[in-house]
Motif scaffolding. Structure first.
Motif, PDB file in Angstrom:
ATOM      1  N   THR A  26       0.784  -1.234   0.000  1.00 16.07           N
ATOM      2  CA  THR A  26       0.000   0.000   0.000  1.00 16.07           C
ATOM      3  C   THR A  26       0.818   1.286   0.000  1.00 16.07           C
ATOM      4  OG1 THR A  26      -0.255  -0.113   2.400  1.00 16.07           O
ATOM      5  CG2 THR A  26      -2.008  -1.100   1.078  1.00 16.07           C
ATOM      6  N   THR A  27       2.095   1.219   0.302  1.00 21.32           N
ATOM      7  CA  THR A  27       2.940   2.418   0.225  1.00 21.32           C
ATOM      8  C   THR A  27       4.261   2.060  -0.468  1.00 21.32           C
ATOM      9  OG1 THR A  27       4.231   2.149   2.274  1.00 21.32           O
ATOM     10  CG2 THR A  27       2.036   3.183   2.479  1.00 21.32           C
ATOM     11  N   PRO A  28       4.911   3.032  -1.078  1.00 22.33           N
ATOM     12  CA  PRO A  28       6.204   2.759  -1.710  1.00 22.33           C
ATOM     13  C   PRO A  28       7.258   2.282  -0.713  1.00 22.33           C
ATOM     14  CG  PRO A  28       5.359   4.888  -2.426  1.00 22.33           C
ATOM     15  CD  PRO A  28       4.455   4.405  -1.329  1.00 22.33           C
ATOM     16  N   LEU A  31       6.538  -1.305   0.343  1.00 17.92           N
ATOM     17  CA  LEU A  31       6.801  -2.170  -0.807  1.00 17.92           C
ATOM     18  C   LEU A  31       8.296  -2.410  -0.967  1.00 17.92           C
ATOM     19  CD1 LEU A  31       5.782  -3.793  -3.207  1.00 17.92           C
ATOM     20  CD2 LEU A  31       5.759  -1.674  -4.543  1.00 17.92           C
ATOM     21  N   TYR A  59       5.625   0.638  -8.832  1.00 16.74           N
ATOM     22  CA  TYR A  59       5.168   1.187  -7.547  1.00 16.74           C
ATOM     23  C   TYR A  59       3.731   1.678  -7.647  1.00 16.74           C
ATOM     24  CZ  TYR A  59       9.751   1.016  -5.337  1.00 16.74           C
ATOM     25  OH  TYR A  59      10.923   0.587  -4.778  1.00 16.74           O
ATOM     26  N   ASN A  63       0.847  -0.093  -5.518  1.00 16.96           N
ATOM     27  CA  ASN A  63       0.195   0.712  -4.477  1.00 16.96           C
ATOM     28  C   ASN A  63      -1.300   0.864  -4.742  1.00 16.96           C
ATOM     29  OD1 ASN A  63       3.059   2.951  -4.116  1.00 16.96           O
ATOM     30  ND2 ASN A  63       2.722   0.937  -3.248  1.00 16.96           N
ATOM     31  N   GLY A  66      -2.781  -2.444  -3.921  1.00  9.25           N
ATOM     32  CA  GLY A  66      -2.768  -2.576  -2.468  1.00  9.25           C
ATOM     33  C   GLY A  66      -3.908  -1.837  -1.811  1.00  9.25           C
ATOM     34  N   ALA A  67      -4.166  -0.620  -2.266  1.00  2.93           N
ATOM     35  CA  ALA A  67      -5.242   0.181  -1.679  1.00  2.93           C
ATOM     36  C   ALA A  67      -6.612  -0.447  -1.935  1.00  2.93           C
ATOM     37  CB  ALA A  67      -5.201   1.601  -2.242  1.00  2.93           C
TER      38      ALA A  67
END
Length: 145
Positions: A26-28, A31, A59, A63, A66-67
């Motif tokens: 969910t975030t760089p 990750l 990315y 991301n 992921g969200a």
């Protein structure tokens, strides 16, 4: 045939699995940590295939995915049911398809670890569900009304 309560538990368990697995996507920054762990495992176990370096597009898509999966997981945790379970099963089969496609085209064999869980939860959420007595009665009342 599963009872509806048992089925809802399977939906919740699969959602918790997704939540835990997807959080690093969910975030760089998270990750980066996850990808370094996966790369280390890939190298340590000498899996076939490759784990390429990530670029800005990787990315972005990781991301975004992921969200979306994070929110979908929360929905299934808070309101598990047959319909979300069935829809999740379809999504898992699609994920399996693309994971196998990636593996066949040179991605690390490590992906098959995740494919196993996707397929397992997909099958579990595709099993028939027995309607509870209260649901049958409610259905009969609505038919006779």
């Amino acid at each position: 045939m599963l009872s509806e309560n048992r089925y809802k538990n399977i939906v919740k368990i699969s959602a918790w699995y997704d939540l835990l697995v997807i959080l690093p996507f969910t975030t760089p920054w998270t990750l980066d940590i996850l990808y370094s762990i996966l790369k280390h495992q890939h190298d340590y176990w000498q899996f076939s295939g490759e784990l390429h370096s990530l670029n800005a597009a990787h990315y972005l898509f990781a991301n975004l995915l992921g969200a979306v999966v994070l929110v979908w997981s929360l929905l299934r945790i808070l309101q598990p049911g047959v319909l979300p379970g069935r829809l999740d099963a379809v999504a898992r089969y699609v994920f399996c398809l693309w994971q196998i496609y990636a593996w066949q085209h040179g991605f690390s064999t490590l992906i098959l670890f995740f494919t196993f869980f996707e397929l397992s939860f997909g099958i579990a959420q595709s099993l028939p569900v027995r309607r509870e007595a209260s649901q049958r009665e409610a259905g009969l009342r609505s038919v006779h009304a």
